[in-house]
Design an enzyme around this catalytic site. Sequence first.
Site, mmCIF file in Angstrom:
data_model
loop_
_atom_site.group_PDB
_atom_site.id
_atom_site.type_symbol
_atom_site.label_atom_id
_atom_site.label_comp_id
_atom_site.label_asym_id
_atom_site.label_seq_id
_atom_site.Cartn_x
_atom_site.Cartn_y
_atom_site.Cartn_z
ATOM 1 N N ALA A 227 -38.104 -7.680 21.062
ATOM 2 C CA ALA A 227 -37.010 -8.858 20.290
ATOM 3 C C ALA A 227 -37.401 -10.018 21.198
ATOM 4 C CB ALA A 227 -35.607 -8.253 20.188
ATOM 5 N N GLY A 230 -34.627 -13.669 20.749
ATOM 6 C CA GLY A 230 -34.612 -13.165 18.867
ATOM 7 C C GLY A 230 -35.065 -13.873 17.773
ATOM 8 N N GLY A 231 -35.487 -14.553 18.220
ATOM 9 C CA GLY A 231 -36.064 -15.723 17.284
ATOM 10 C C GLY A 231 -36.738 -14.989 15.819
ATOM 11 N N CYS A 339 -48.356 -14.126 19.660
ATOM 12 C CA CYS A 339 -49.033 -15.405 20.187
ATOM 13 C C CYS A 339 -50.438 -15.473 20.252
ATOM 14 C CB CYS A 339 -48.140 -15.892 20.148
ATOM 15 S SG CYS A 339 -47.531 -16.275 21.828
HETATM 16 C C1 LIG Z 1 -43.644 -12.199 22.515
HETATM 17 S S1 LIG Z 1 -42.275 -11.701 23.621
HETATM 18 C C2 LIG Z 1 -40.897 -11.371 21.556
HETATM 19 C C3 LIG Z 1 -40.491 -13.102 21.153
HETATM 20 C C4 LIG Z 1 -39.494 -12.898 20.721
HETATM 21 N N1 LIG Z 1 -40.428 -11.753 19.448
HETATM 22 C C5 LIG Z 1 -39.347 -13.937 19.818
HETATM 23 O O1 LIG Z 1 -39.389 -14.299 18.369
HETATM 24 O O2 LIG Z 1 -38.200 -14.524 20.949
HETATM 25 C C6 LIG Z 1 -42.496 -10.210 23.566
HETATM 26 C C7 LIG Z 1 -41.634 -9.148 24.666
HETATM 27 O O3 LIG Z 1 -41.705 -7.452 25.076
HETATM 28 C C8 LIG Z 1 -41.471 -7.059 25.793
HETATM 29 N N2 LIG Z 1 -41.937 -5.581 26.017
HETATM 30 C C9 LIG Z 1 -42.720 -5.571 27.060
HETATM 31 N N3 LIG Z 1 -42.970 -4.810 26.513
HETATM 32 C C10 LIG Z 1 -42.828 -4.061 26.043
HETATM 33 C C11 LIG Z 1 -42.635 -2.572 25.789
HETATM 34 N N4 LIG Z 1 -42.739 -1.889 26.120
HETATM 35 N N5 LIG Z 1 -41.370 -1.772 24.356
HETATM 36 C C12 LIG Z 1 -40.759 -3.173 24.067
HETATM 37 N N6 LIG Z 1 -41.058 -4.118 24.326
HETATM 38 C C13 LIG Z 1 -41.670 -4.847 25.597
HETATM 39 C C14 LIG Z 1 -41.052 -8.515 27.024
HETATM 40 O O4 LIG Z 1 -39.502 -7.859 27.968
HETATM 41 C C15 LIG Z 1 -40.746 -9.442 25.517
HETATM 42 O O5 LIG Z 1 -39.422 -9.842 25.816
#
Ligand SMILES: C[S@@+](CC[C@H](N)C(=O)[O-])C[C@H]1O[C@@H](n2cnc3c(N)ncnc32)[C@H](O)[C@@H]1O
Length: 385
Positions: A227, A230-231, A339
């Site tokens: 998340a 959280g966007g 993305c």
């Molecule tokens: C692309 S960002 C998410 C952006 C968010 N969904 C938004 O729309 O603002 C990816 C996220 O995955 C998390 N992440 C990395 N490895 C992970 C794992 N094994 N399990 C869950 N989350 C993970 C990171 O900490 C990061 O916050």
Amino acid sequence: MTPGARIQAAIEILDRVLDGEAAEKALTGWARRSRFAGSKDRAAIRDHVFDAIRCKRSFAARGGAMTGRGLMIGLARAQDLDIDALFSGAGHAPEPLSNAEVAAGRAPEGAEALDIPDWLDPPFRDSLGDEAEAVAQALQSRAPVMLRVNLRKANIAQAQASLSGEGIEARSAAISDTALQVVEGARRVSNSAAFKDGLVELQDGASQAVVDALPLSDGQHVLDYCAGGGGKTLAMAGRAQGRFYAHDANPGRLADLPVRAKRAGVKVQLLAPGKIEGHFDLVLCDAPCSGSGSWRRAPDAKWRLTPEKLRELNGIQQNILDEASRLVAPGGVLAYATCSVLDSENGARVDDFLARNGGWRETDRRQWLPGPEGDGFFLSCLTRN
Ligand SMILES: C[S@@+](CC[C@H](N)C(=O)[O-])C[C@H]1O[C@@H](n2cnc3c(N)ncnc32)[C@H](O)[C@@H]1O
């Protein structure tokens, strides 16, 4: 500050970035040391710095050196600015060009002209085919400022009216029926009543389109597994009445979510790593990735990515798909998004998951390319039998 003094400031900031400092940190540090600079100066300098990082290879070729000064000479040449007026040496402007600098510089070629690292050129072209050059060129320019209208609180027209009352003009965008593109007053958005009252959020158009494409319906239990801020959790909660849960391997990333959810008028339950129980109708994995679809916004990431880092990301993406798939209820959907525009992070990951796991079928696959209303994004929906 004069236009020349802004160029000199950008040169100093870029030298730090070239030494390894993150662009945001270098900009903040400069602003702290330069209290005389007004908000328009800071905005103009920021634009110069980000333009130069997006086009680092091609500007260095045009400017004759991979230095702050070389990049800004390259920028002036690429953007057809008056070099003699900007590099005048007067006041705080940079020194005039030497004869060697006037003679240096050449037209960039191939991957250099597209501002793509050499190692990345083959996988970038393989992933994007005929679109590769257009996508690389899109990544060389500034991203649009996009808002998501929170349908729980306002419709598009109401949000536009509220923004307009504070000098922010935004037009509806074809990419999503919740999207507005800000055409005037972008820097006022985060202080506006529309933002503070939860009518709008800053969110890229393709991020909204991804959520539009999810099979959301009222009453579902929905988990946003990666998340972050959280966007997407908030965008999903804006679209349907259900139970929304947010999880991230790094729980610190969820810190702002309760405040944002309150502003948006939605309920989100945070789940700590290792504390997820039960199954969900929809699990969204907005996986960590190279960000190659959004390099317009975070251009230093383009130059920091290496083949090793990309392989490491592919491993993380594979693990996330495996972990999250166990949380999907029978008949439920695992939605995998990045993305990125690179196939190794997108279709190849999904194909690998399907080859290793029976009992799933892909019910949707979409790719958005960086364009005038949104970043590059990938989405695959896998339905559990
Ligand atoms: C692309 S960002 C998410 C952006 C968010 N969904 C938004 O729309 O603002 C990816 C996220 O995955 C998390 N992440 C990395 N490895 C992970 C794992 N094994 N399990 C869950 N989350 C993970 C990171 O900490 C990061 O916050």
